[in-house]
Enzyme design. Structure first.
Site, short mmCIF file in Angstrom:
data_model
loop_
_atom_site.label_atom_id
_atom_site.label_comp_id
_atom_site.label_asym_id
_atom_site.label_seq_id
_atom_site.Cartn_x
_atom_site.Cartn_y
_atom_site.Cartn_z
N ASP A 102 0.86 -1.19 0.00
CA ASP A 102 0.00 0.00 0.00
C ASP A 102 0.90 1.24 0.00
O ASP A 102 2.13 1.14 0.06
CB ASP A 102 -0.92 -0.03 1.24
N GLU A 138 -10.52 5.92 5.44
CA GLU A 138 -9.44 5.35 6.25
C GLU A 138 -9.44 5.89 7.67
O GLU A 138 -10.48 6.00 8.32
CB GLU A 138 -8.10 5.57 5.53
#
Length: 625
Positions: free
Chosen positions: A305, A511
């Site tokens: 990521d 997130e």
């Protein structure tokens, strides 16, 4: 002279033939493994490591792509070439970078990735589908597959060929800020919804070898199953945190969807930021190499990521050499660097030169990356196909998104008793009130990962239909619609409304910024419910990325609808409210009474929800007379 000329012509032909024979990797008639072997035999260490780098577009130039043989680019966090960029703007940007890659010594094309997680959501006027939490409520894998195919077309319309989707996390705690990216708390539903992968990539041919990636044509994109593994099970739902669970629990709850993703030919797998029992996932050799690659036989590439390997140390990037060493040893093939390629390249080169990382590990990574690129046909067709431009935000895709909205709605309450349902609403009412922060706000309706990373409020950021607009279209022309975002109780009581529609919910988030320990609706939502529902029969629509606290308000509410984050096509909400279609959605998540009960999932020993997993009232469509 004739003999000499003939000899030189023979030599030229011989040389050309030899060159054609040597450059097997450029010959589409050669078997893929031979092409990969031939190309890798020509590559320097620098060129191999360059292929392992994914840079953000803001840190790249065509010259950097050429000089370092960079393997991939991405648009991070809603990064775009221009504000409100057109498909042509995107294509011009991607092609410019691709030309840089093709001008490198070996001409290896790059792959361009983007977070197309509910449609091509970063792009102005693209179709924005419901987030995964809503799709899970549809229980319709075939719908997910059609959405995948539509998304692939819109991504290709901008010249991009790689989507960081789907998220196949199993969210076990709605306090997690990414919970709306999860289809369900139930791994069986998440497994079913991996059908989006053949939508994005195409159907894997019969008798394909196990674990081989597949991307079936220029109208398809490489997909990415994420985030490997256990990201939905962190303590208290804290993003990037620690998932405390034994191996059996990890493999029975969080791992199963990866079996399906790999079986369907997913091209890439993204590793989570999170930890499993204290071990950072980007450094977990046992799960990435031993299990994902060796046991499951996954032959695509594993990607980190955004700055994911930096998180191996505390604080982030504290010992980057150690992070590079541990992540590459663990089995990560492509690193989302994403801003400083020279630091990563220099460190990894040194680690190889000094025998800390064997050349076999580098070759494994590059072989996997090239396998995906050859599978995608990038060596034959590296440039954008402009014939797909018209698919961006096209009506067929908007109709599909509207269908998805209809099927995702979950009816949680309908009348104070079964004999007095409020829904479906009559279209020919004299006067109705529409209220709430989310009734006329397209950005709130779409949520996070919409145009920007965290999402935006307002109606001017992209194209679509708000719930208010949808209601106006659905009702009889003679019906008077009064819109007031937060009316007073006196206003409600002093007007003769037939009924009210109140849309409330959460602000956009993504997130970590979406992590919440209280899971409340945003102000003035509670007072709007009190003011409106205290004075007239009302249906409350929750526009949220997860279940939120609703028990205190339930007695005042006549009807309650969970609309999740429906995306750009609000008309789908009105379609069901007014009876053109019936309610069919079922909760793919447990709806709690209080946050003190969390985490609480179906099958738990102590299970006393407000609305249980699988709950959803149904209605029949209104038949026209």
């Amino acid at each position: 002279m004739a003999r000499i000329a003939g000899f030189f012509l023979f030599c030229i032909v011989l040389c050309l033939s030899a060159e054609a024979e040597v450059l097997k990797y450029k010959n589409p008639d050669e078997p893929m493994n031979m092409r990969i072997k031939d190309l890798m035999g020509r590559m320097t260490l620098l060129e191999k490591i360059g292929q392992m780098v994914q840079l953000d577009r803001t840190a790249a130039t065509p010259e950097i792509m050429r000089d370092y043989s960079i393997g991939s680019l991405l648009s991070g966090g809603g990064s775009t070439p221009l504000s409100q960029a057109t498909a042509e703007d995107w294509i011009n940007m991607v092609n410019a970078f691709q030309n840089g890659s093709l001008s490198s010594r070996l001409g290896i094309p790059m792959i361009y990735g983007i977070d197309a997680v509910h449609g091509h959501n970063n792009v102005y006027k693209a179709t924005i589908f419901p987030h995964n939490i809503g799709l899970g409520a549809t229980r319709d894998p075939a719908l997910a597959k059609r959405i995948g195919a539509a998304t692939a077309l819109e991504v290709r319309a901008t010249g991009i060929n790689y989507a960081f989707a789907p998220c196949i996390a199993v969210c076990r705690d709605p306090r997690w800020g990414r919970c709306y990216e999860s289809y369900s708390e139930d791994p069986s539903i998440v497994r079913e919804m991996t059908e989006i992968i053949p939508g994005l990539q195409g159907d894997l041919p019969l008798n394909s070898p196990k674990g081989v990636p597949y991307v079936g044509g220029s109208d398809k994109v490489a997909a990415c199953a994420k985030h490997f593994v256990g990201d939905g099970g962190t303590t208290k739902g804290i993003n990037e945190n620690n998932t405390m669970i034994d191996r059996h629990g990890l493999f029975s709850i969080h791992m199963p969807a990866y079996y399906d993703a790999i079986r369907k030919g997913v091209a890439t797998v993204m590793v989570s930021y999170s930890s499993w029992n204290g071990e950072k996932m980007p450094a977990n050799h046992d799960l990435i190499t031993n299990f994902l690659k060796d046991t499951l036989k996954f032959r695509g590439f594993v990607i980190s990521d955004w700055q994911g390997i930096d998180r191996i140390t505390t604080p982030d990037h504290a010992n980057y050499t150690y992070s590079v060493l541990k992540s590459i040893q663990a089995g990560i093939d492509m690193v989302m660097v994403p801003l400083n390629h020279t630091e990563f390249i220099n460190i990894l080169t040194s680690l190889v030169d000094n025998n800390f990382i064997p050349m076999s590990r580098i070759d494994d990574a590059v072989r996997r990356i090239l396998r995906v690129k050859f599978t995608m046909g990038l060596f034959e067709n590296p440039m954008a196909d402009q014939s797909y431009v018209h698919h961006l935000g096209g009506q067929m895709h908007r109709d599909l998104a509207r269908e998805a909205v209809r099927k995702s709605l979950v009816l949680l309450k309908n009348g104070q008793n079964a004999d007095s349902p409020l829904l479906p609403l009559p279209k020919n009412a004299s006067r109705i009130l529409v209220a709430g922060t989310h009734a006329n706000n397209l950005g709130y309706q779409c949520g996070g990962w919409s145009i920007t990373w965290q999402g935006l409020g307002g109606n001017n950021n992209t194209a679509g239909t708000t719930i208010l607009n949808a209601i106006s279209t659905a009702v009889d022309p003679s019906t008077e619609i009064v819109y007031s975002e937060n009316p007073s109780s006196d206003f409600v009581k002093s007007n003769d409304f037939d009924f009210a529609i109140v849309a409330i919910g959460e602000p956009p988030y993504a997130e970590t910024k979406g992590d919440s320990l209280n899971l409340t609706i945003m102000d003035p939502g509670p007072s709007t419910i009190s003011n409106v529902c205290g004075g007239v029969k009302c249906v409350v629509i929750t526009v949220t990325g997860r279940p939120v606290v609703m028990e205190p308000y339930l007695p005042q509410i006549e009807a309650l609808v969970a609309a999740w984050l429906p995306g750009s096509e609000g008309q789908g909400v009105a379609d069901v409210l007014f009876g053109d279609y019936g309610f069919t959605g079922k909760l793919a998540r447990t709806w709690f009474k209080t946050v003190d009960q969390l985490p609480m999932n179906v099958g738990d020993a102590h299970y006393e929800p407000l609305f249980p997993f699988g709950f959803g009232l149904t209605t029949e469509p209104v038949k026209e007379m």
